[in-house]
Design a protein around this motif. Structure first.
Motif, short mmCIF file in Angstrom:
data_model
loop_
_atom_site.label_atom_id
_atom_site.label_comp_id
_atom_site.label_asym_id
_atom_site.label_seq_id
_atom_site.Cartn_x
_atom_site.Cartn_y
_atom_site.Cartn_z
N PRO A 1 0.87 -1.18 0.02
CA PRO A 1 -0.17 0.07 0.04
C PRO A 1 0.86 1.08 0.30
O PRO A 1 2.02 1.02 0.36
CB PRO A 1 -0.69 -0.18 1.34
N GLN A 2 0.10 2.51 -0.66
CA GLN A 2 0.94 3.64 -0.44
C GLN A 2 2.29 3.71 -1.07
O GLN A 2 3.38 4.03 -0.62
CB GLN A 2 0.89 4.21 1.21
N VAL A 3 2.35 3.22 -2.36
CA VAL A 3 3.63 3.32 -3.00
C VAL A 3 3.95 4.58 -3.69
O VAL A 3 2.89 5.26 -4.52
CB VAL A 3 3.24 2.21 -4.36
N ASN A 4 4.93 5.05 -3.36
CA ASN A 4 5.54 6.30 -3.88
C ASN A 4 5.95 6.19 -5.29
O ASN A 4 6.73 5.28 -5.55
CB ASN A 4 6.34 6.95 -2.91
N LEU A 5 5.58 6.97 -6.13
CA LEU A 5 6.07 6.87 -7.80
C LEU A 5 7.50 7.14 -7.78
O LEU A 5 8.15 6.34 -8.62
CB LEU A 5 5.23 7.87 -8.52
N ALA A 6 8.18 7.66 -7.02
CA ALA A 6 9.58 7.69 -7.00
C ALA A 6 10.27 6.68 -6.69
O ALA A 6 11.47 6.67 -6.97
CB ALA A 6 10.06 9.30 -6.19
N THR A 7 9.69 5.64 -6.06
CA THR A 7 10.43 4.35 -5.82
C THR A 7 10.31 3.26 -6.70
O THR A 7 11.08 2.50 -6.89
CB THR A 7 9.84 3.91 -4.35
N ASN B 1 10.17 16.39 -8.46
CA ASN B 1 9.16 16.00 -7.37
C ASN B 1 7.56 15.70 -7.98
O ASN B 1 6.78 15.41 -7.23
CB ASN B 1 8.95 17.64 -6.65
N GLU B 2 7.51 15.97 -9.36
CA GLU B 2 6.40 15.40 -9.86
C GLU B 2 6.07 13.70 -9.40
O GLU B 2 4.91 13.35 -9.48
CB GLU B 2 6.51 15.39 -11.21
N LEU B 3 7.41 12.98 -9.16
CA LEU B 3 7.23 11.78 -8.59
C LEU B 3 6.84 11.32 -7.24
O LEU B 3 6.58 10.22 -6.83
CB LEU B 3 8.66 10.95 -9.11
N TYR B 4 6.67 12.64 -6.75
CA TYR B 4 6.69 12.48 -4.92
C TYR B 4 5.26 12.43 -4.83
O TYR B 4 4.52 13.29 -4.12
CB TYR B 4 7.31 13.48 -4.32
N ARG B 5 4.37 11.59 -5.37
CA ARG B 5 2.86 11.33 -5.21
C ARG B 5 2.70 9.67 -4.88
O ARG B 5 3.57 8.95 -5.35
CB ARG B 5 2.37 11.52 -6.47
N ASN B 6 2.04 9.39 -4.08
CA ASN B 6 1.54 8.17 -3.67
C ASN B 6 0.31 7.52 -4.66
O ASN B 6 -0.67 8.25 -4.85
CB ASN B 6 1.23 8.00 -2.07
N ILE B 7 0.45 6.35 -4.83
CA ILE B 7 -0.67 5.37 -5.53
C ILE B 7 -1.02 4.62 -4.30
O ILE B 7 -0.24 4.13 -3.76
CB ILE B 7 0.00 4.57 -6.51
N ASP B 8 -2.27 4.30 -3.95
CA ASP B 8 -2.96 3.41 -3.18
C ASP B 8 -2.33 2.05 -3.04
O ASP B 8 -1.99 1.54 -2.14
CB ASP B 8 -4.47 3.33 -3.34
N PHE B 9 -2.13 1.35 -4.05
CA PHE B 9 -1.60 0.11 -3.98
C PHE B 9 -0.81 -0.45 -5.32
O PHE B 9 -0.90 0.25 -6.43
CB PHE B 9 -2.65 -1.27 -3.89
N GLY B 10 0.34 -1.10 -4.83
CA GLY B 10 1.24 -1.53 -6.16
C GLY B 10 1.08 -3.04 -6.03
O GLY B 10 1.06 -3.74 -5.00
N MET C 1 -4.79 13.41 -13.11
CA MET C 1 -4.46 13.13 -14.41
C MET C 1 -2.96 13.34 -14.67
O MET C 1 -2.34 12.65 -15.58
CB MET C 1 -5.02 14.48 -15.08
N LYS C 2 -2.38 13.82 -13.84
CA LYS C 2 -0.59 14.04 -13.54
C LYS C 2 -0.23 12.52 -13.57
O LYS C 2 0.69 12.34 -14.21
CB LYS C 2 -0.15 15.00 -12.83
N VAL C 3 -0.75 11.96 -12.52
CA VAL C 3 -0.18 10.38 -12.20
C VAL C 3 -0.59 9.55 -13.39
O VAL C 3 0.26 8.79 -13.58
CB VAL C 3 -1.04 10.02 -10.88
N LYS C 4 -1.70 9.64 -13.87
CA LYS C 4 -2.07 8.81 -15.08
C LYS C 4 -1.24 9.16 -16.32
O LYS C 4 -0.56 8.26 -16.74
CB LYS C 4 -3.50 9.16 -15.66
N GLU C 5 -0.67 10.20 -16.31
CA GLU C 5 0.33 10.52 -17.37
C GLU C 5 1.77 9.93 -17.25
O GLU C 5 2.26 9.42 -18.06
CB GLU C 5 0.29 11.90 -17.80
N ILE C 6 1.92 10.34 -15.88
CA ILE C 6 3.50 10.00 -15.41
C ILE C 6 3.48 8.05 -15.51
O ILE C 6 4.47 7.53 -16.14
CB ILE C 6 3.62 10.13 -14.21
#
Length: 157
Positions: free
Chosen positions: A76-82, A94-103, A132-137
């Motif tokens: 849970p809570q996967v950071n895109l930067a990881t 810093n665009e990657l410093y966003r969390n996704i609910d589950f990986g 939208m930004k997360v989806k694009e990344i």
């Protein structure tokens, strides 16, 4: 022993004592610096967060645990930067410093899929912009993203 030898021995002893005192002084300064650093850290207004998952996320995670029988790992809570690395010239890491609910990962921790739970908060303008930004990344990184909605029927995207 002549007087010159005694003077030399005394000078050597003084030099040793001076070196020991300098080392001790340096250690005290380092310790004091460390204590000051600790004080700075403890002065911040922070506290432990005991609820890293919402109630809905916890329920969803309990369902996802069924995937473990397929040798899949759910985080849970996967950071895109990881899981995503920007390459080439880019403006903002810093665009990657966003969390996704589950990986969902294979047993070797290779990313297979990302899952985002969208509740009513995802209808807010700022949140839609972020989504939208997360989806694009994620699309640029060639990672599959599935959105589940808590407030309306779910359909394949």
């Amino acid at each position: 022993m002549n007087e010159v030898s005694i003077v030399i021995i005394v000078l050597i002893i003084f030099m040793i004592i001076k070196a020991i005192n300098q080392k001790r002084k340096s250690t005290v300064q380092t310790t004091q610096t460390f204590k000051k650093t600790e004080e700075i850290k403890t002065d911040e207004n922070t506290e432990k967060n005991n609820n890293i998952l919402t109630y809905t996320e916890k329920k969803f995670l309990s369902v996802l645990h069924e995937l473990k029988k397929y040798d899949l790992v759910i985080i849970p809570q996967v950071n895109l930067a990881t899981i995503i690395q920007k390459t080439g010239e880019f403006k903002y890491q810093n665009e990657l410093y966003r969390n996704i609910d589950f990986g969902i990962f294979d047993k070797n921790y290779n990313i297979l899929l990302l899952i985002e739970l969208n509740d009513i908060s995802h209808q807010q303008y700022k949140r839609r912009e972020r989504d939208m930004k997360v989806k694009e990344i994620v699309k640029q990184a060639d990672i599959k993203l599935i959105n589940f909605y808590t407030d309306k029927p779910n359909k394949p995207e």
